[in-house]
Design an enzyme around this catalytic site. Structure first.
Site, PDB file in Angstrom:
ATOM      1  N   ASP A 134      76.934  16.342  31.092  1.00 26.61           N
ATOM      2  CA  ASP A 134      77.335  15.486  30.060  1.00 26.61           C
ATOM      3  C   ASP A 134      76.365  14.494  29.686  1.00 26.61           C
ATOM      4  O   ASP A 134      76.487  13.813  28.443  1.00 26.61           O
ATOM      5  CB  ASP A 134      78.645  14.992  30.142  1.00 26.61           C
ATOM      6  CG  ASP A 134      79.356  14.472  28.913  1.00 26.61           C
ATOM      7  OD1 ASP A 134      78.953  15.101  27.687  1.00 26.61           O
ATOM      8  OD2 ASP A 134      80.256  13.435  28.545  1.00 26.61           O
ATOM      9  N   CYS A 214      87.025  10.442  13.922  1.00 28.82           N
ATOM     10  CA  CYS A 214      87.718  10.834  15.104  1.00 28.82           C
ATOM     11  C   CYS A 214      87.790   9.503  15.914  1.00 28.82           C
ATOM     12  O   CYS A 214      86.964   8.637  15.997  1.00 28.82           O
ATOM     13  CB  CYS A 214      87.019  11.781  15.991  1.00 28.82           C
ATOM     14  SG  CYS A 214      87.182  12.052  17.623  1.00 28.82           S
ATOM     15  N   CYS A 241      91.121   9.131  22.420  1.00 24.56           N
ATOM     16  CA  CYS A 241      92.267   9.772  21.823  1.00 24.56           C
ATOM     17  C   CYS A 241      92.504  11.170  22.377  1.00 24.56           C
ATOM     18  O   CYS A 241      91.630  11.871  22.583  1.00 24.56           O
ATOM     19  CB  CYS A 241      92.184   9.971  20.260  1.00 24.56           C
ATOM     20  SG  CYS A 241      93.841  10.655  19.516  1.00 24.56           S
TER      21      CYS A 241
END
Length: 370
Positions: A134, A214, A241
């Site tokens: 990542d 977002c 979230c």
């Protein structure tokens, strides 16, 4: 046993829950095309590294990152929670922190396992390899789909038939020529639960995310003042979230993470917002040591906490917010002012704003006071 079977056995011994193989040569142009559309629409927001700089072109295909790579080994580590994260949203005076950030930083956990697996593979096969978690310019989710781990759902995250929405991904690129698995098929069907659950309508269409709307982007990647239209929708979500992930029906097959380091720390399950509001930089760093939250820094984090306090309806938050209204960070002062506007009556806020306007020099903060 074949090399592929031995790799699977070793990966499971290292603690990985899902493993699949794909051919680098079989990765088509659709990966780059999808990224190009995302950037062309401006959906990447301020994440300029996706579109600019010398690393940006490397995202377009694994060969652009490493021309010698022949095979992709995609690995998944289950981080399923022990409770529904949505239940925290009703506890307005407590913080809701994304499931993935409640335990030890997954970058550290996954990379350690990848390096152990990679070292074994080098000794066994002599193949060269590179490991990714990542942080490199590599698009893990479509590669994981190509290797059969799951599919990118309508929320653009990976969905697994075995683990639902809760998989951390790691990728090994290698010069070993491995037999590829079949790509995962899409099983979203007519379901749109993830799209409808989004508090800020961040999905302009199925399989398309506008990061600028977002909450994960706003509370983590976005630096500075958060636009007024999103503040009430953020609620008490101060870091990330989980809404679109948590409502996915495929979570009925999810299970609790077996890796203890990924379990939620009690201090981060639902910490009191007013206690978080009092963190200085040293206390912030201490609390979030070995946590992905540490990356955003104290100022951005406290900015988010101020929004949570403004949405809490709790008048006992006012003293902390008054203190934060004179914080050194403009984004903290601005969001503290907004939060006080939500909690104080008009007369009290007018008096507070008048006093602050007399000394406040930052344009962004002044806009919140007027």
């Amino acid at each position: 046993m074949t090399l592929e079977a031995r790799i699977r056995d070793r990966a499971r011994a290292e603690g990985f829950d899902a493993i699949g193989f794909a051919s680098v040569a079989a990765i088509g142009p659709e990966l780059a095309e999808r990224l190009d559309r995302f950037v062309a629409l401006g959906h990447h927001g301020s994440m300029h590294w996706l579109a600019e700089g010398e690393r940006a072109p490397r995202r377009r295909h694994p060969h652009a990152l490493w021309p010698a790579a022949k095979s992709i080994i995609a690995l998944g580590l289950n981080y399923g929670p022990d409770e529904n994260p949505l239940q925290r949203l009703g506890q307005r005076d407590n913080a809701a922190i994304s499931v993935y950030a409640q335990g030890r930083d997954y970058h550290l956990v996954v990379k350690k396992k990848l390096k152990a697996l990679g070292g074994w593979l080098q000794r066994e096969s002599g193949a060269e390899l590179k490991v990714f978690v990542d942080t490199a310019p590599l698009m893990e989710k479509p590669l994981a789909q190509a290797a059969g781990l799951g599919w990118q759902g309508k929320h653009t995250n990976l969905v697994s038939r075995d683990f639902g929405s809760w998989l951390f991904l790691g990728i090994i690129l290698t010069t070993a020529d491995l037999q590829p698995d079949a790509p995962a098929a899409d099983h979203c069907g007519q379901c749109r639960a993830c799209l409808d659950a989004c508090p800020t309508q961040a999905f302009p269409a199925p399989y398309s995310l506008d990061a600028r709307r977002c909450i994960s982007y706003l509370t983590i990647e976005h630096d500075g003042i958060i636009a007024p239209e999103f503040r009430q929708a953020i609620g008490n979500r101060i870091y990330g979230c989980d809404d679109c992930l948590a409502v996915c029906p495929w979570n009925k097959f999810a299970s609790l993470a077996h890796e203890a380091e990924l379990h939620a720390r009690e201090a981060l399950r639902a910490p009191a917002l007013n206690e978080l509001a009092r963190l200085d930089d040293a206390a912030f760093r201490a609390l979030f040591s070995a946590s992905p939250i540490k990356r955003i820094g104290r100022d951005r984090f406290i900015r988010n906490v101020c929004i949570g306090l403004g949405n809490s309806g709790q008048m006992d938050a006012v003293p902390d917010l008054r203190s934060l209204a004179v914080d050194e960070a403009p984004q903290v002062r601005a969001m503290a002012a907004w939060a006080l506007r939500q909690l104080l009556d008009a007369q009290d806020f007018a008096a507070f704003a008048a006093a602050r306007l007399a000394v406040e020099g930052d344009v962004g903060v002044r806009a919140e006071l007027q």
